[in-house]
Write an enzyme that holds these catalytic residues in place. Structure first.
Site, PDB file in Angstrom:
ATOM      1  N   LYS A 127       0.708  -1.206  -0.514  1.00  0.00           N
ATOM      2  CA  LYS A 127      -0.038  -0.077  -0.003  1.00  0.00           C
ATOM      3  C   LYS A 127       0.774   1.275   0.206  1.00  0.00           C
ATOM      4  CE  LYS A 127      -4.203   1.382   1.859  1.00  0.00           C
ATOM      5  NZ  LYS A 127      -4.040   3.020   2.281  1.00  0.00           N
ATOM      6  N   LYS A 302      -6.631  -8.133  -2.346  1.00  0.00           N
ATOM      7  CA  LYS A 302      -7.555  -8.855  -2.857  1.00  0.00           C
ATOM      8  C   LYS A 302      -8.042  -9.697  -3.787  1.00  0.00           C
ATOM      9  CE  LYS A 302      -5.257  -3.790  -4.690  1.00  0.00           C
ATOM     10  NZ  LYS A 302      -4.925  -3.396  -5.481  1.00  0.00           N
TER      11      LYS A 302
HETATM   12  S1  IVH Z   1      -6.965   0.192  -4.760  1.00  0.00           S
HETATM   13  C1  IVH Z   1     -11.094   0.706  -4.780  1.00  0.00           C
HETATM   14  N1  IVH Z   1      -3.906  -1.050  -4.292  1.00  0.00           N
HETATM   15  O1  IVH Z   1      -4.913   3.514  -0.877  1.00  0.00           O
HETATM   16  C2  IVH Z   1     -10.147   0.401  -3.819  1.00  0.00           C
HETATM   17  N2  IVH Z   1      -4.962   1.219  -3.056  1.00  0.00           N
HETATM   18  O2  IVH Z   1      -8.086   3.465   0.465  1.00  0.00           O
HETATM   19  C3  IVH Z   1      -8.721   0.904  -4.723  1.00  0.00           C
HETATM   20  N3  IVH Z   1      -2.972   3.085  -2.587  1.00  0.00           N
HETATM   21  O3  IVH Z   1      -6.856   5.349  -2.170  1.00  0.00           O
HETATM   22  C4  IVH Z   1      -7.432   1.096  -3.970  1.00  0.00           C
HETATM   23  N4  IVH Z   1      -1.759   1.215  -3.324  1.00  0.00           N
HETATM   24  O4  IVH Z   1      -4.868   5.742  -2.921  1.00  0.00           O
HETATM   25  C5  IVH Z   1      -5.265   0.768  -3.430  1.00  0.00           C
HETATM   26  N5  IVH Z   1      -2.174  -0.925  -4.132  1.00  0.00           N
HETATM   27  C6  IVH Z   1      -2.862  -0.432  -3.775  1.00  0.00           C
HETATM   28  C7  IVH Z   1      -2.844   1.002  -3.331  1.00  0.00           C
HETATM   29  C8  IVH Z   1      -3.753   2.056  -3.190  1.00  0.00           C
HETATM   30  C9  IVH Z   1      -1.862   2.704  -2.442  1.00  0.00           C
HETATM   31  C10 IVH Z   1      -3.817   3.776  -1.898  1.00  0.00           C
HETATM   32  C11 IVH Z   1      -4.794   5.124  -3.119  1.00  0.00           C
HETATM   33  C12 IVH Z   1      -6.125   4.056  -2.347  1.00  0.00           C
HETATM   34  C13 IVH Z   1      -6.048   4.575  -0.925  1.00  0.00           C
HETATM   35  C14 IVH Z   1      -6.953   3.492  -0.361  1.00  0.00           C
END
Ligand code: IVH
Length: 685
Positions: A127, A302
């Site tokens: 993340k 995921k």
């Molecule tokens: S998936 C529908 N994957 O974390 C989900 N988010 O609230 C979409 N982020 O707004 C997000 N690394 O800015 C996803 N590998 C990753 C991520 C990631 C950072 C951030 C992103 C998102 C927040 C989650």
């Protein structure tokens, strides 16, 4: 400019030029891709520069072959007045957060139930602690980039994102259908080393520091000048692909496809077959995250199959098929050797923990903030205690708790010092209802140092050679006792030259910068004076609302708060400042030194600065407002109205029957607003 080809054989030559341009672009794209994605230099820097310049020259000479997706266009456009809005194809959602393994297990149980025992896999990803980003490609070429904004629409930051070298402006891959149009989403972030480098530069320029790489990234993508963005070395990792044509059946395959397209993804993502493997991934990165060149704040888990994702669906604004496991901030325990005091320019005194050096999140920590008196007394923090410190991505770590079991028997409660740590040892005062102590002696050398540093800083009077070190020397050697002494330095050249650090050349440079600063616009001087609660924005408003400094000094509270954006606290502070005898003397001296005290932006009816620096042209018949009134309205919001359309025009407001100005605007690509749209912009204020 030299003609690259002679005019006679132009018909023959043009297709050749076009071909050469195309070849150069492909070559540079290939070099860029290898260099930025695979750290592989296919040519020397010099060779690269030669072909890059050749392409630039050819494009300049042959504007008919210009293309938005040429590698020369990465830092193309001019600085923007504001960002346009882009509506997202699908809302940009966020993730549910968890902080414990039990909650992750719970997430897994719900998935198992919903999928009625059919087998499933997870993809675990880092993340990234950055800012989310959406990028669209049309027919294989970069179209636009947007921030998340409110989830439904975000800012159009295309010009800034085009400066990121890992983002192809034209996709290279042969696997693509010709007309490929799709969207990718991911995170834009800065490496820690770039964050440190940029903050170090800011220290030198006396600019405010960014607290962490995320804040710096957020600030960078919102810069209005893409040339500044290009200097910051942004990175992107895409983790989501949305396309009608090319979607694979699993998320992991989509991630691979993002890479195959030539787009940057995260190399750390892992396919996991069960919960144990997920925990393994979490634990590994919890331990090893400080080895990464960038900051992460957790792991995203995921569901791999897109079909299964669809079965799970969404709840509120988060998917049910994914979850974020957030790491605890990194902590360490160390001994508190001492509590010292730091004095700011307004006299505010901040206690600082002097620690036994300890390793935390990859760096050695020896100081941490203790905020203020209340913080110390609530936690009963004592010198000699072992304390737990935490670094939540911020530059300055925090003391979070005291390890009471390890408290020495003879420890005594911390008493906030009564006197300022500087030589004058003035009494510290804690105003009623405030958590901070202040040194109220205006002669305090610590405060003076900070005031001078602030006065000379880039956003204030911008006196380049008057940084932290020189200020210290000039104060210690008695050349500067007050801000106004800066303008007296020119009378001491002979003595200044004798100072070891300064040579004749640097003195000349310093004095020239000081002279130059006298011409600064009034708002810079107001900001530089360091009036409590009056930042850059308020200084600009004041300069727009008053003809000169005298008028501000004369204004009463009622008059001040009648100005939009000037609140009661600010008004009181302004009045206090101008009532102060010392400040009055300072202003008299500065006026004698011929600093600019008059506003060149004064407009008696300033309402806001929403249109600051935006140039409008009015044309056609307006329905709801006269031309004069529209001009007044624009100026009252900080904008400018010009008589004719040029490249500098930001907007043309076109009423009915608009004629040649409208045609010119269309030619030059100037945005055209209807009367209605113009009022919509103002409503945002
Ligand atoms: S998936 C529908 N994957 O974390 C989900 N988010 O609230 C979409 N982020 O707004 C997000 N690394 O800015 C996803 N590998 C990753 C991520 C990631 C950072 C951030 C992103 C998102 C927040 C989650």
């Amino acid at each position: 400019m030299n003609q690259l080809f002679s005019i006679e054989n132009i018909d023959e030559v043009k297709p050749k030029i076009n071909q050469e341009i195309e070849n150069l672009r492909n070559l540079i794209n290939k070099y860029d891709f290898e260099y930025y994605n695979n750290a592989n230099s296919l040519v020397s820097d010099k060779e690269y520069d030669v072909i890059f310049r050749r392409l630039q020259d050819l494009e300049k000479e042959n504007p008919e072959f210009a293309s938005q997706d040429s590698p020369t266009q990465r830092v193309g456009g001019k600085a923007l007045g504001e960002f346009n809005q882009i509506v997202h194809n699908k809302p940009m959602l966020s993730l549910g957060n968890t902080y414990s393994e039990e909650e992750v297990a719970d997430f897994d149980r719900k998935i198992k139930e919903a999928l009625e025992e059919t087998p499933y896999q997870y993809v675990c990803e880092l993340k990234y602690d950055g800012v989310s980003l959406s990028v669209k490609y049309e027919n294989g070429a970069f179209l636009e980039a947007a921030t998340r904004g409110d989830g439904f629409k975000g800012d159009d930051i295309s010009a800034n994102i085009k400066t990121v070298k890992t983002i192809p402006l034209k996709l290279q891959s042969e696997i693509l259908p010709e007309d490929l149009t799709f969207e990718v989403r991911g995170e834009v972030f800065l490496n820690e080393s770039d964050f440190i480098r940029i903050n170090e530069q800011r220290v030198e320029n006396n600019e405010k520091l960014y607290a962490n790489p995320r804040n710096l990234t957020a600030g960078t993508i919102k810069l209005l000048d893409p040339k500044e963005v290009a200097k910051r070395q942004l990175n992107v990792a895409f983790y989501y692909l949305d396309s009608e044509k090319i979607l694979k059946s699993t998320h992991f395959d989509n991630l691979q496809f993002i890479k195959d397209l030539g787009l940057p993804n995260s190399p750390y993502s892992k396919l996991c077959n069960n919960l144990e493997e997920v925990f393994e991934f979490i634990n590994y990165w919890d331990k090893h995250r400080s080895e990464l060149p960038f900051q992460i704040d957790g792991i995203v888990i995921k569901l791999n199959s897109i079909k299964q994702q669809e079965i799970l669906g969404f709840v509120a604004r988060s998917p049910r098929w994914a979850i974020a496991y957030k790491f605890e901030a990194e902590k360490a325990i160390t001994k508190l050797n001492n509590i010292t005091l730091q004095v700011g320019r307004t006299g505010v005194v901040t206690p600082v923990a002097e620690l036994e050096p300890v390793q935390l999140a990859g760096t050695v920590i020896s100081r941490a903030t203790l905020h203020n008196y209340d913080f110390i007394s609530e936690k009963d923090i004592r010198v000699g205690d072992y304390v737990e410190i935490e670094k939540g991505g911020e530059v300055i770590p925090k003391v979070v708790s005291v390890i009471l079991d390890r408290r020495p028997e003879d420890s005594i409660k911390f008493e906030f010092p009564t006197y300022c740590p500087c030589e004058l040892k003035s009494l510290l005062i804690r105003p009623e209802g405030e958590a901070n102590y202040y040194c109220e002696n205006p002669d305090c050398p610590s405060q003076l140092k900070r005031r001078i540093e602030h006065f000379a800083s880039r956003n204030a009077m911008d006196i380049e050679s008057l940084g932290e070190k020189n200020v210290e020397i000039l104060i210690n050697q008695g050349f500067i006792k007050s801000i106004s002494d800066i303008y007296e330095l020119k009378n001491h050249i002979d003595e200044l030259i004798k100072i070891e650090r300064f040579g004749q050349k640097s003195i000349v440079k310093l004095l020239a910068a000081i002279e130059e600063s006298k011409k600064n616009p009034l708002w810079k001087l107001i900001f530089a004076l360091g009036i409590r609660f009056i930042g850059e924005g308020a200084s600009k408003i004041l300069a727009k609302s008053f003809k000169n400094i005298d008028e501000i000094a004369k204004a009463d509270k009622e008059k001040l708060i009648s100005i939009n954006e000037i609140g009661e606290k600010m008004a009181e502070s302004i009045i206090r400042f101008f009532k102060d005898e010392k400040e009055q003397i300072l202003l008299i001296n500065l006026q004698k030194s011929e600093l600019n005290f008059t506003s060149d932006s004064y407009s008696f009816h300033t309402k806001s600065l929403i249109l600051q620096d935006i140039i409008f042209v009015l044309t056609g018949e307006l329905n709801t407002i006269t031309r004069d009134k529209a001009k007044e309205l624009i100026e009252s919001h900080g904008g400018k109205v010009s008589g004719s359309v040029s490249k500098k025009t930001n907007y043309l407001i076109a009423g009915e029957n608009a004629g040649s100005k409208r045609t010119k605007a269309l030619e030059l690509g100037v945005r055209i607003l209807s009367e209605q749209e113009f009022f919509e912009i103002l409503k945002k204020d």
